[in-house]
Design a protein around this motif. Structure first.
Motif, short mmCIF file in Angstrom:
data_model
loop_
_atom_site.label_atom_id
_atom_site.label_comp_id
_atom_site.label_asym_id
_atom_site.label_seq_id
_atom_site.Cartn_x
_atom_site.Cartn_y
_atom_site.Cartn_z
N ILE A 118 0.81 -1.22 0.00
CA ILE A 118 0.00 0.00 0.00
C ILE A 118 0.85 1.27 0.00
O ILE A 118 0.40 2.32 -0.46
N ARG A 119 2.08 1.18 0.46
CA ARG A 119 2.91 2.39 0.57
C ARG A 119 3.29 2.94 -0.80
O ARG A 119 3.60 4.12 -0.94
N GLU A 120 3.29 2.09 -1.83
CA GLU A 120 3.63 2.53 -3.17
C GLU A 120 2.36 2.76 -3.99
O GLU A 120 1.52 1.87 -4.10
N THR A 121 2.20 3.94 -4.56
CA THR A 121 1.02 4.24 -5.36
C THR A 121 1.22 3.90 -6.84
O THR A 121 0.28 3.57 -7.55
N ASP A 122 2.45 3.97 -7.30
CA ASP A 122 2.77 3.62 -8.68
C ASP A 122 2.76 2.11 -8.83
O ASP A 122 3.40 1.39 -8.05
N ARG A 126 4.79 -0.77 -6.89
CA ARG A 126 4.00 -1.62 -5.99
C ARG A 126 4.25 -3.10 -6.27
O ARG A 126 4.45 -3.89 -5.35
N SER A 149 -2.47 -6.00 -3.49
CA SER A 149 -2.15 -5.41 -4.79
C SER A 149 -3.29 -5.47 -5.81
O SER A 149 -3.21 -4.85 -6.87
N ALA A 152 -4.86 -2.13 -7.10
CA ALA A 152 -3.92 -1.38 -7.93
C ALA A 152 -3.77 -2.04 -9.30
O ALA A 152 -3.62 -1.35 -10.32
N GLU A 155 -6.79 -1.03 -11.33
CA GLU A 155 -6.74 0.38 -11.73
C GLU A 155 -5.78 0.63 -12.89
O GLU A 155 -5.97 1.56 -13.67
#
Length: 266
Positions: A118-122, A126, A149, A152, A155
């Protein structure tokens, strides 16, 4: 020393069959869970308290307790997610993350998977962060890697498929399996991928390299992927399995085809 009969146990089939001694070891973080029943039985707050004490961060416990207690519909999985998110909110200390990631208990590694995922948005970062958890030796950590994941991936599906198609050549069967399992159109306990339900063709870059995989773990995932797709696109699944039958005469491919067509052939 942990007794051999504890280390070599198969795991209880129901909550009432759980050995209190096993639960004690689990809640102290001294052993991994042996199956889903044990994973569900772990007192995560008790385990967390001991780990925070080891880290010299016992003052953080109230933050976790409040977050976990605020759940409207608590479950082991949502508690795992909340603990991981709370760690992320409290600190960016990589050493603490490493402590959880390398813990002897699988449950802290599950927290770390959520934290890392979750800490990485890209999506590129991620998936790179989640890959070690996708390769974990414990089934629970690998499943949490998917939970952490999946949204993400949905998305940014095109980029995700591009990355995960590269994972299909990994020497690690767990990594190959993740590529298929994380993109299943329906899956288990995770969000559905509507784009793949309607257009499963997008997933062929992941599925085709795995059509005769040596690992049953991977083959099961590929077969289930196609069975998912058969609920909305039976025409496409029939087409692909027909092609595979001609292209690959291996018993591994035949196994996948049978699993893929089980709903169609009911």
């Amino acid at each position: 020393m942990i007794p051999e009969y504890i280390l070599n146990r198969k795991g209880a089939r129901s909550l009432k069959d759980l050995n209190p001694e096993v639960i004690e070891y689990l809640n102290k973080g001294l052993i991994e869970t042996a199956n889903l029943m044990e994973w569900l039985a772990v007192d995560q707050l008790q385990l967390l308290k001991g780990i925070l004490s080891d880290l010299g961060k016992l003052s953080w416990y109230d933050n976790f307790y409040e977050a976990v207690s605020a759940q409207k519909k608590p479950s082991a999985n949502t508690t795992t997610k909340i603990v991981g998110i709370t760690f992320l909110q409290l600190t960016d200390n990589v050493e603490i993350l490493k402590h959880l990631t390398s813990h002897s208990s699988d449950v802290p590694r599950c927290w770390a998977a959520y934290w890392s995922g979750i800490r990485e948005t890209d999506i590129v970062k991620r998936l790179k962060a989640i890959k070690p958890y996708a390769a974990d030796t414990h089934f629970g950590v690998r499943e949490v890697a998917i939970f952490a994941s999946k949204e993400a991936i949905i998305e940014d599906l095109d980029t995700s498929i591009n990355i995960l198609s590269g994972w299909t050549t990994s020497d690690d069967e767990n990594v190959r399996r993740f590529a298929a399992e994380a993109t299943r159109p329906i899956g288990v306990w995770t969000k559905k991928i509507d784009a793949l339900k309607e257009n499963p063709e997008q997933g062929i870059r992941i599925l085709d390299p795995l059509k005769s995989d040596s690992s049953k773990y991977v083959r099961d995932s590929v077969g289930n992927w196609l069975n998912d797709a058969s609920k909305t696109r039976p025409d496409w699944v029939m087409k692909i399995t027909g092609q595979w039958k001609k292209e690959s005469a291996t018993k591994e491919t035949q196994y996948i085809i049978k699993k893929a067509l089980r709903s169609i052939n009911k």
